[in-house]
Design a protein around this motif. Structure first.
Motif, PDB file in Angstrom:
ATOM      1  N   SER A 176      -1.367  62.714 -14.296  1.00 47.30           N
ATOM      2  CA  SER A 176      -0.086  62.209 -13.785  1.00 47.30           C
ATOM      3  C   SER A 176       0.713  63.293 -13.057  1.00 47.30           C
ATOM      4  N   ASP A 177       0.224  64.531 -13.069  1.00 45.91           N
ATOM      5  CA  ASP A 177       0.960  65.616 -12.410  1.00 45.91           C
ATOM      6  C   ASP A 177       0.886  65.451 -10.895  1.00 45.91           C
ATOM      7  N   ARG A 178       2.042  65.262 -10.269  1.00 45.88           N
ATOM      8  CA  ARG A 178       2.069  65.040  -8.818  1.00 45.88           C
ATOM      9  C   ARG A 178       2.069  66.343  -8.027  1.00 45.88           C
ATOM     10  N   LYS A 179       2.380  67.435  -8.738  1.00 45.39           N
ATOM     11  CA  LYS A 179       2.376  68.746  -8.074  1.00 45.39           C
ATOM     12  C   LYS A 179       1.477  69.670  -8.878  1.00 45.39           C
ATOM     13  N   MET A 180       0.187  69.619  -8.599  1.00 44.69           N
ATOM     14  CA  MET A 180      -0.760  70.360  -9.417  1.00 44.69           C
ATOM     15  C   MET A 180      -0.685  71.866  -9.134  1.00 44.69           C
ATOM     16  N   ASP A 181      -0.563  72.633 -10.205  1.00 40.08           N
ATOM     17  CA  ASP A 181      -0.654  74.094 -10.087  1.00 40.08           C
ATOM     18  C   ASP A 181      -1.297  74.625 -11.366  1.00 40.08           C
ATOM     19  N   VAL A 182      -1.274  75.958 -11.545  1.00 40.95           N
ATOM     20  CA  VAL A 182      -1.998  76.548 -12.684  1.00 40.95           C
ATOM     21  C   VAL A 182      -1.505  75.998 -14.030  1.00 40.95           C
ATOM     22  N   THR A 183      -0.228  75.602 -14.101  1.00 45.32           N
ATOM     23  CA  THR A 183       0.298  75.100 -15.385  1.00 45.32           C
ATOM     24  C   THR A 183      -0.296  73.730 -15.735  1.00 45.32           C
ATOM     25  N   THR A 184      -0.828  73.017 -14.736  1.00 41.27           N
ATOM     26  CA  THR A 184      -1.464  71.713 -15.001  1.00 41.27           C
ATOM     27  C   THR A 184      -2.681  71.890 -15.926  1.00 41.27           C
ATOM     28  N   ALA A 185      -3.258  73.090 -15.916  1.00 39.96           N
ATOM     29  CA  ALA A 185      -4.434  73.369 -16.758  1.00 39.96           C
ATOM     30  C   ALA A 185      -4.119  73.222 -18.252  1.00 39.96           C
ATOM     31  N   THR A 186      -2.826  73.262 -18.619  1.00 46.28           N
ATOM     32  CA  THR A 186      -2.466  73.127 -20.040  1.00 46.28           C
ATOM     33  C   THR A 186      -1.768  71.790 -20.325  1.00 46.28           C
ATOM     34  N   ARG A 187      -1.708  70.911 -19.334  1.00 46.25           N
ATOM     35  CA  ARG A 187      -0.978  69.652 -19.476  1.00 46.25           C
ATOM     36  C   ARG A 187      -1.916  68.566 -20.030  1.00 46.25           C
ATOM     37  N   PHE A 188      -1.930  68.429 -21.344  1.00 46.30           N
ATOM     38  CA  PHE A 188      -2.755  67.399 -21.990  1.00 46.30           C
ATOM     39  C   PHE A 188      -1.964  66.748 -23.111  1.00 46.30           C
ATOM     40  N   HIS A 189      -2.225  65.480 -23.342  1.00 44.46           N
ATOM     41  CA  HIS A 189      -1.590  64.794 -24.470  1.00 44.46           C
ATOM     42  C   HIS A 189      -2.218  65.274 -25.767  1.00 44.46           C
ATOM     43  N   ILE A 190      -1.422  65.423 -26.793  1.00 41.38           N
ATOM     44  CA  ILE A 190      -1.912  65.900 -28.088  1.00 41.38           C
ATOM     45  C   ILE A 190      -3.047  65.007 -28.625  1.00 41.38           C
ATOM     46  N   GLY A 191      -2.990  63.719 -28.299  1.00 35.47           N
ATOM     47  CA  GLY A 191      -4.036  62.789 -28.746  1.00 35.47           C
ATOM     48  C   GLY A 191      -5.405  63.200 -28.207  1.00 35.47           C
ATOM     49  N   GLU A 192      -5.459  63.507 -26.912  1.00 42.15           N
ATOM     50  CA  GLU A 192      -6.739  63.922 -26.302  1.00 42.15           C
ATOM     51  C   GLU A 192      -7.243  65.219 -26.942  1.00 42.15           C
ATOM     52  N   ILE A 193      -6.310  66.126 -27.216  1.00 44.13           N
ATOM     53  CA  ILE A 193      -6.688  67.417 -27.818  1.00 44.13           C
ATOM     54  C   ILE A 193      -7.240  67.193 -29.228  1.00 44.13           C
ATOM     55  N   ILE A 194      -6.619  66.281 -29.977  1.00 42.08           N
ATOM     56  CA  ILE A 194      -7.089  66.012 -31.349  1.00 42.08           C
ATOM     57  C   ILE A 194      -8.482  65.378 -31.321  1.00 42.08           C
ATOM     58  N   PHE A 195      -8.697  64.410 -30.420  1.00 42.59           N
ATOM     59  CA  PHE A 195     -10.025  63.775 -30.339  1.00 42.59           C
ATOM     60  C   PHE A 195     -11.101  64.814 -29.986  1.00 42.59           C
ATOM     61  N   SER A 196     -10.832  65.618 -28.957  1.00 44.75           N
ATOM     62  CA  SER A 196     -11.880  66.559 -28.513  1.00 44.75           C
ATOM     63  C   SER A 196     -12.099  67.646 -29.557  1.00 44.75           C
ATOM     64  N   SER A 197     -11.013  68.050 -30.261  1.00 43.59           N
ATOM     65  CA  SER A 197     -11.153  69.096 -31.291  1.00 43.59           C
ATOM     66  C   SER A 197     -11.946  68.574 -32.483  1.00 43.59           C
ATOM     67  N   ALA A 198     -11.711  67.305 -32.847  1.00 43.71           N
ATOM     68  CA  ALA A 198     -12.434  66.720 -33.984  1.00 43.71           C
ATOM     69  C   ALA A 198     -13.923  66.583 -33.643  1.00 43.71           C
ATOM     70  N   LEU A 199     -14.210  66.179 -32.394  1.00 39.25           N
ATOM     71  CA  LEU A 199     -15.617  66.019 -31.988  1.00 39.25           C
ATOM     72  C   LEU A 199     -16.360  67.342 -31.930  1.00 39.25           C
ATOM     73  N   ARG A 200     -15.606  68.415 -31.815  1.00 45.82           N
ATOM     74  CA  ARG A 200     -16.221  69.731 -31.746  1.00 45.82           C
ATOM     75  C   ARG A 200     -16.902  70.102 -33.075  1.00 45.82           C
ATOM     76  N   ILE A 201     -16.463  69.521 -34.187  1.00 40.88           N
ATOM     77  CA  ILE A 201     -17.070  69.847 -35.493  1.00 40.88           C
ATOM     78  C   ILE A 201     -18.538  69.385 -35.533  1.00 40.88           C
ATOM     79  N   PRO A 202     -18.828  68.070 -35.296  1.00 40.29           N
ATOM     80  CA  PRO A 202     -20.252  67.705 -35.243  1.00 40.29           C
ATOM     81  C   PRO A 202     -21.010  68.401 -34.111  1.00 40.29           C
TER      82      PRO A 202
END
Ligand code: ZN
Length: 275
Positions: A132-158
């Motif tokens: 959804s970032d309309r002005k992409m720059d280096v800070t966009t690299a850290t722009r993620f919803h906590i939900g996505e981070i939790i799903f990907s972090s949990a999948l990292r265990i298996p």
């Protein structure tokens, strides 16, 4: 092991801040798009929003998942469990080859996970925060919803258990991958010939711009994060001759929703414009 984890987290944090400083300076001196030339207040507000989101996510991961990943890696090590442990048991694998295989396996998983985030509507509702970032720059690299981070972090265990990678290989991969992710989001003017050469190996700014386009067929391309080979191999590679005409963002979301902390956190909720 706890000491290793602490020094590893510190190394990662330092490389993240160094990358941020390098690309923020480069964006100031030689930007690709002029959207932050004036006024500067917009750039600070935009960057602060993305960085606060990123810092909150990093904190949540450190508190909730870091020790679980460590436990999984220690368990795999103690029990000789996972693909790479199985290979090492059955063949003489030099260290460099082990590293190459670990990086390739982790990166093809990152590609698959990213593609699933676009294909599965439930996951897309979280991943669209990043898009959804309309002005992409280096800070966009850290722009993620906590939900996505939790799903990907949990999948990292298996994932750690199945692949049998060493903890330090995971950290090495993450550090290199995140530096490239910062580069590909940065609003920097890379000479076209250099971008063309680099994208033979890694994902470059001009390649990743296409993925952030508002045009659906372009969003559905260039899913790779570190190595560009996956998009070539799985036929999702796409380039544009006029990257300066690409418009970023997501049509289904308004500028207000995309520009505030509360708007971003509420974004996974289905809205009237969702398809
Ligand atoms: Zn994406």
């Amino acid at each position: 092991m706890q000491e290793i984890l602490t020094s590893v987290s510190l190394t990662q944090a330092i490389s993240l801040v160094v990358g941020l400083a390098i690309f923020l300076s480069w964006e100031t001196i030689q930007p690709f798009f002029g959207f932050f030339r004036t006024p500067n207040k917009d750039r600070v507000r935009h960057g602060a929003l993305n960085l606060v989101l990123g810092a909150a996510n990093s904190l949540a991961v450190a508190l909730l998942f870091a020790s679980l990943w460590l436990w999984a890696a220690e368990w795999a090590y103690a029990n000789d469990f996972g693909l790479l442990y199985w290979l090492s048991r059955n063949a003489e694998i030099p260290v460099w080859l082990h590293i190459v295989m670990a990086v390739l396996l982790l990166d093809v998983w990152t590609y698959t996970w990213h593609r699933l985030n676009h294909r599965i509507h439930f996951l897309w509702r979280f991943h669209r925060v990043h898009h959804s970032d309309r002005k992409m720059d280096v800070t966009t690299a850290t722009r993620f919803h906590i939900g996505e981070i939790i799903f990907s972090s949990a999948l990292r265990i298996p994932l750690i258990l199945i692949l049998g990678v060493y903890v330090w290989e995971l950290v090495l991969y993450e550090t290199i991958m995140f530096a490239v992710v910062q580069f590909q989001h940065a609003n920097v003017a890379v000479p076209p010939a250099l971008d063309r050469f680099l994208r033979v190996f890694i994902v470059t700014p001009n390649m990743h711009k296409v993925h952030h386009s508002r045009i659906q067929v372009e969003t559905d391309s260039n899913y790779s994060s570190l190595l560009s080979i996956w998009d070539r191999l799985f036929r999702s590679f796409r380039m544009r001759n006029d990257p300066d005409n690409i418009e970023f963002g997501v049509d289904e979301l308004s500028a207000e929703e995309s520009g505030s902390f509360a708007g971003l956190l509420k974004m996974p909720k289905d809205g009237p414009n969702d398809t």
